[in-house]
Design a protein around this motif. Structure first.
Motif, PDB file in Angstrom:
ATOM      1  N   VAL A 248       0.839  -1.200   0.000  1.00 28.26           N
ATOM      2  CA  VAL A 248       0.000   0.000   0.000  1.00 28.26           C
ATOM      3  C   VAL A 248       0.874   1.249   0.000  1.00 28.26           C
ATOM      4  CG1 VAL A 248      -1.684   1.319   1.340  1.00 28.26           C
ATOM      5  CG2 VAL A 248      -1.951  -1.153   1.094  1.00 28.26           C
ATOM      6  N   MET A 249       1.893   1.257   0.844  1.00 32.71           N
ATOM      7  CA  MET A 249       2.759   2.434   0.960  1.00 32.71           C
ATOM      8  C   MET A 249       3.521   2.687  -0.338  1.00 32.71           C
ATOM      9  SD  MET A 249       4.037   1.645   4.843  1.00 32.71           S
ATOM     10  CE  MET A 249       5.429   2.737   4.809  1.00 32.71           C
TER      11      MET A 249
ATOM     12  N   LEU B  18      13.263  20.097  -4.015  1.00 33.06           N
ATOM     13  CA  LEU B  18      14.418  19.203  -3.871  1.00 33.06           C
ATOM     14  C   LEU B  18      14.334  18.371  -2.591  1.00 33.06           C
ATOM     15  CD1 LEU B  18      17.252  21.531  -5.192  1.00 33.06           C
ATOM     16  CD2 LEU B  18      16.239  19.534  -6.328  1.00 33.06           C
ATOM     17  N   VAL B  19      13.843  18.966  -1.514  1.00 33.86           N
ATOM     18  CA  VAL B  19      13.632  18.209  -0.278  1.00 33.86           C
ATOM     19  C   VAL B  19      12.609  17.101  -0.519  1.00 33.86           C
ATOM     20  CG1 VAL B  19      12.667  18.342   2.067  1.00 33.86           C
ATOM     21  CG2 VAL B  19      14.332  20.049   1.300  1.00 33.86           C
ATOM     22  N   LEU B  20      11.548  17.422  -1.238  1.00 33.66           N
ATOM     23  CA  LEU B  20      10.508  16.430  -1.521  1.00 33.66           C
ATOM     24  C   LEU B  20      11.032  15.290  -2.401  1.00 33.66           C
ATOM     25  CD1 LEU B  20       7.495  18.844  -2.065  1.00 33.66           C
ATOM     26  CD2 LEU B  20       7.925  17.368  -0.084  1.00 33.66           C
ATOM     27  N   VAL B  21      11.875  15.621  -3.365  1.00 33.90           N
ATOM     28  CA  VAL B  21      12.486  14.573  -4.193  1.00 33.90           C
ATOM     29  C   VAL B  21      13.347  13.661  -3.310  1.00 33.90           C
ATOM     30  CG1 VAL B  21      14.175  14.133  -6.035  1.00 33.90           C
ATOM     31  CG2 VAL B  21      12.395  15.863  -6.351  1.00 33.90           C
ATOM     32  N   GLY B  22      14.094  14.261  -2.391  1.00 33.94           N
ATOM     33  CA  GLY B  22      14.894  13.466  -1.461  1.00 33.94           C
ATOM     34  C   GLY B  22      14.028  12.584  -0.567  1.00 33.94           C
ATOM     35  N   LEU B  23      12.914  13.139  -0.078  1.00 37.92           N
ATOM     36  CA  LEU B  23      11.998  12.344   0.743  1.00 37.92           C
ATOM     37  C   LEU B  23      11.383  11.197  -0.059  1.00 37.92           C
ATOM     38  CD1 LEU B  23      10.146  15.101   2.818  1.00 37.92           C
ATOM     39  CD2 LEU B  23      11.769  13.389   3.685  1.00 37.92           C
ATOM     40  N   ALA B  24      11.050  11.459  -1.322  1.00 35.72           N
ATOM     41  CA  ALA B  24      10.487  10.402  -2.173  1.00 35.72           C
ATOM     42  C   ALA B  24      11.507   9.284  -2.372  1.00 35.72           C
ATOM     43  CB  ALA B  24      10.043  10.979  -3.522  1.00 35.72           C
ATOM     44  N   ALA B  25      12.757   9.653  -2.595  1.00 36.77           N
ATOM     45  CA  ALA B  25      13.804   8.632  -2.745  1.00 36.77           C
ATOM     46  C   ALA B  25      13.985   7.853  -1.446  1.00 36.77           C
ATOM     47  CB  ALA B  25      15.117   9.294  -3.158  1.00 36.77           C
ATOM     48  N   LEU B  26      13.996   8.552  -0.316  1.00 37.53           N
ATOM     49  CA  LEU B  26      14.138   7.893   0.980  1.00 37.53           C
ATOM     50  C   LEU B  26      12.963   6.958   1.254  1.00 37.53           C
ATOM     51  CD1 LEU B  26      15.646   7.493   3.646  1.00 37.53           C
ATOM     52  CD2 LEU B  26      14.494   9.565   4.512  1.00 37.53           C
ATOM     53  N   ALA B  27      11.746   7.393   0.933  1.00 35.44           N
ATOM     54  CA  ALA B  27      10.560   6.544   1.129  1.00 35.44           C
ATOM     55  C   ALA B  27      10.667   5.274   0.290  1.00 35.44           C
ATOM     56  CB  ALA B  27       9.284   7.315   0.785  1.00 35.44           C
ATOM     57  N   THR B  28      11.138   5.415  -0.932  1.00 35.55           N
ATOM     58  CA  THR B  28      11.305   4.249  -1.796  1.00 35.55           C
ATOM     59  C   THR B  28      12.341   3.295  -1.228  1.00 35.55           C
ATOM     60  OG1 THR B  28      10.678   5.555  -3.730  1.00 35.55           O
ATOM     61  CG2 THR B  28      11.896   3.513  -4.145  1.00 35.55           C
ATOM     62  N   ILE B  29      13.465   3.828  -0.787  1.00 41.68           N
ATOM     63  CA  ILE B  29      14.530   2.998  -0.217  1.00 41.68           C
ATOM     64  C   ILE B  29      14.051   2.289   1.045  1.00 41.68           C
ATOM     65  CG2 ILE B  29      16.783   3.111   0.928  1.00 41.68           C
ATOM     66  CD1 ILE B  29      17.425   5.417  -1.129  1.00 41.68           C
ATOM     67  N   LEU B  30      13.356   3.026   1.922  1.00 42.26           N
ATOM     68  CA  LEU B  30      12.860   2.419   3.156  1.00 42.26           C
ATOM     69  C   LEU B  30      11.842   1.320   2.884  1.00 42.26           C
ATOM     70  CD1 LEU B  30      12.459   5.526   5.492  1.00 42.26           C
ATOM     71  CD2 LEU B  30      13.960   3.557   5.882  1.00 42.26           C
ATOM     72  N   SER B  31      11.019   1.492   1.862  1.00 42.81           N
ATOM     73  CA  SER B  31      10.002   0.474   1.581  1.00 42.81           C
ATOM     74  C   SER B  31      10.597  -0.753   0.893  1.00 42.81           C
ATOM     75  CB  SER B  31       8.853   1.053   0.751  1.00 42.81           C
ATOM     76  OG  SER B  31       9.287   1.390  -0.537  1.00 42.81           O
ATOM     77  N   LEU B  32      11.731  -0.594   0.246  1.00 43.53           N
ATOM     78  CA  LEU B  32      12.377  -1.731  -0.411  1.00 43.53           C
ATOM     79  C   LEU B  32      13.385  -2.444   0.494  1.00 43.53           C
ATOM     80  CD1 LEU B  32      12.975  -0.228  -3.971  1.00 43.53           C
ATOM     81  CD2 LEU B  32      11.245  -1.897  -3.275  1.00 43.53           C
ATOM     82  N   ALA B  33      13.862  -1.764   1.524  1.00 45.81           N
ATOM     83  CA  ALA B  33      14.897  -2.335   2.400  1.00 45.81           C
ATOM     84  C   ALA B  33      14.476  -3.659   3.049  1.00 45.81           C
ATOM     85  CB  ALA B  33      15.317  -1.315   3.450  1.00 45.81           C
ATOM     86  N   PRO B  34      13.243  -3.785   3.580  1.00 45.96           N
ATOM     87  CA  PRO B  34      12.881  -5.076   4.172  1.00 45.96           C
ATOM     88  C   PRO B  34      12.941  -6.238   3.179  1.00 45.96           C
ATOM     89  CG  PRO B  34      11.364  -3.388   4.924  1.00 45.96           C
ATOM     90  CD  PRO B  34      12.198  -2.778   3.832  1.00 45.96           C
ATOM     91  N   VAL B  35      12.577  -5.976   1.937  1.00 47.47           N
ATOM     92  CA  VAL B  35      12.629  -7.027   0.918  1.00 47.47           C
ATOM     93  C   VAL B  35      14.085  -7.406   0.643  1.00 47.47           C
ATOM     94  CG1 VAL B  35      12.025  -7.605  -1.468  1.00 47.47           C
ATOM     95  CG2 VAL B  35      10.459  -6.236  -0.076  1.00 47.47           C
ATOM     96  N   GLY B  36      14.943  -6.407   0.543  1.00 53.08           N
ATOM     97  CA  GLY B  36      16.363  -6.683   0.342  1.00 53.08           C
ATOM     98  C   GLY B  36      16.972  -7.438   1.523  1.00 53.08           C
ATOM     99  N   MET B  37      16.577  -7.046   2.728  1.00 54.94           N
ATOM    100  CA  MET B  37      17.064  -7.757   3.912  1.00 54.94           C
ATOM    101  C   MET B  37      16.575  -9.201   3.914  1.00 54.94           C
ATOM    102  SD  MET B  37      16.766  -4.835   6.900  1.00 54.94           S
ATOM    103  CE  MET B  37      15.807  -5.949   7.840  1.00 54.94           C
ATOM    104  N   HIS B  38      15.320  -9.410   3.523  1.00 51.49           N
ATOM    105  CA  HIS B  38      14.768 -10.763   3.470  1.00 51.49           C
ATOM    106  C   HIS B  38      15.573 -11.625   2.506  1.00 51.49           C
ATOM    107  CE1 HIS B  38      11.928 -13.924   2.126  1.00 51.49           C
ATOM    108  NE2 HIS B  38      11.621 -13.942   3.416  1.00 51.49           N
ATOM    109  N   ARG B  39      15.911 -11.053   1.351  1.00 52.19           N
ATOM    110  CA  ARG B  39      16.708 -11.807   0.382  1.00 52.19           C
ATOM    111  C   ARG B  39      18.076 -12.154   0.966  1.00 52.19           C
ATOM    112  NH1 ARG B  39      15.109 -15.129  -2.219  1.00 52.19           N
ATOM    113  NH2 ARG B  39      13.303 -14.836  -0.990  1.00 52.19           N
ATOM    114  N   SER B  40      18.692 -11.223   1.677  1.00 52.80           N
ATOM    115  CA  SER B  40      20.023 -11.462   2.257  1.00 52.80           C
ATOM    116  C   SER B  40      19.983 -12.483   3.388  1.00 52.80           C
ATOM    117  CB  SER B  40      20.608 -10.161   2.803  1.00 52.80           C
ATOM    118  OG  SER B  40      20.803  -9.235   1.770  1.00 52.80           O
ATOM    119  N   LEU B  41      18.895 -12.502   4.138  1.00 54.88           N
ATOM    120  CA  LEU B  41      18.794 -13.371   5.313  1.00 54.88           C
ATOM    121  C   LEU B  41      17.989 -14.641   5.059  1.00 54.88           C
ATOM    122  CD1 LEU B  41      18.132 -10.595   7.987  1.00 54.88           C
ATOM    123  CD2 LEU B  41      20.285 -11.806   7.543  1.00 54.88           C
ATOM    124  N   PHE B  42      17.502 -14.821   3.840  1.00 55.72           N
ATOM    125  CA  PHE B  42      16.645 -15.954   3.520  1.00 55.72           C
ATOM    126  C   PHE B  42      17.331 -17.273   3.879  1.00 55.72           C
ATOM    127  CE2 PHE B  42      14.821 -19.143   0.668  1.00 55.72           C
ATOM    128  CZ  PHE B  42      13.480 -18.978   0.958  1.00 55.72           C
TER     129      PHE B  42
END
Length: 163
Positions: A36-37, A69-93
């Motif tokens: 959703v996020m 520019l701050v909003l673009v940075g926040l959008a990039a950070l939001a994307t990274i934060l939402s993808l990080a758990p999936v990346g961690m899952h792949r690393s720790l699978f």
């Protein structure tokens, strides 16, 4: 049920599940929340990307460009934060670390909610500032922040307390 499994099954919430099953259930719930996020983040990121290529982009004043520019940075950070758990899952699978993964991912989701709240209010503020006036944009910023804080922090605390 042996003694170890019995201890794992007691989570205090009335569910009869092992620690592993609870971690699996919590992981599935986190993934649904992230789906959703991510949709909201993608829409806001797409909007911000499109803005820079509009002819009127050059009409933004310094404050608006800085906010953009701050909003673009926040959008990039939001994307990274939402993808990080999936990346961690792949690393720790396969390493039997799901309970720890769920705990860290839950914190990332909370951080991502803060970033998405800031991003949503910020985008609305930028639009109002550019199309109407700065004073109204400041009011939108304050009201938007209060709505986010109210719905995402105060309301859940009130519901938890009422229980």
């Amino acid at each position: 049920m042996d003694r170890d499994t019995s201890r794992e099954a007691h989570s205090g919430d009335g569910r009869d599940e092992s620690a592993n099953k609870r971690a699996d259930r919590n992981w599935d719930e986190l993934m649904q929340e992230l789906r959703v996020m991510q949709t909201g983040t993608q829409v806001l990121s797409g909007f911000l990307l499109a803005v820079a290529f509009q002819p009127r982009f050059t009409e933004l004043d310094d404050l608006q460009r800085g906010l953009y520019l701050v909003l673009v940075g926040l959008a990039a950070l939001a994307t990274i934060l939402s993808l990080a758990p999936v990346g961690m899952h792949r690393s720790l699978f396969g390493m039997r670390r799901k309970p720890q993964l769920v705990q860290v991912a839950a914190r990332m989701v909370k951080a991502d909610l803060v970033v998405i709240g800031m991003l949503s209010v910020g985008v609305t503020t930028l639009i109002v500032d550019f199309t109407l006036q700065r004073g109204l944009a400041i009011a939108v910023l304050i009201i938007g922040a209060l709505i986010v804080i109210g719905l995402w922090l105060v309301l859940p605390l009130w519901i938890a307390r009422d229980r």
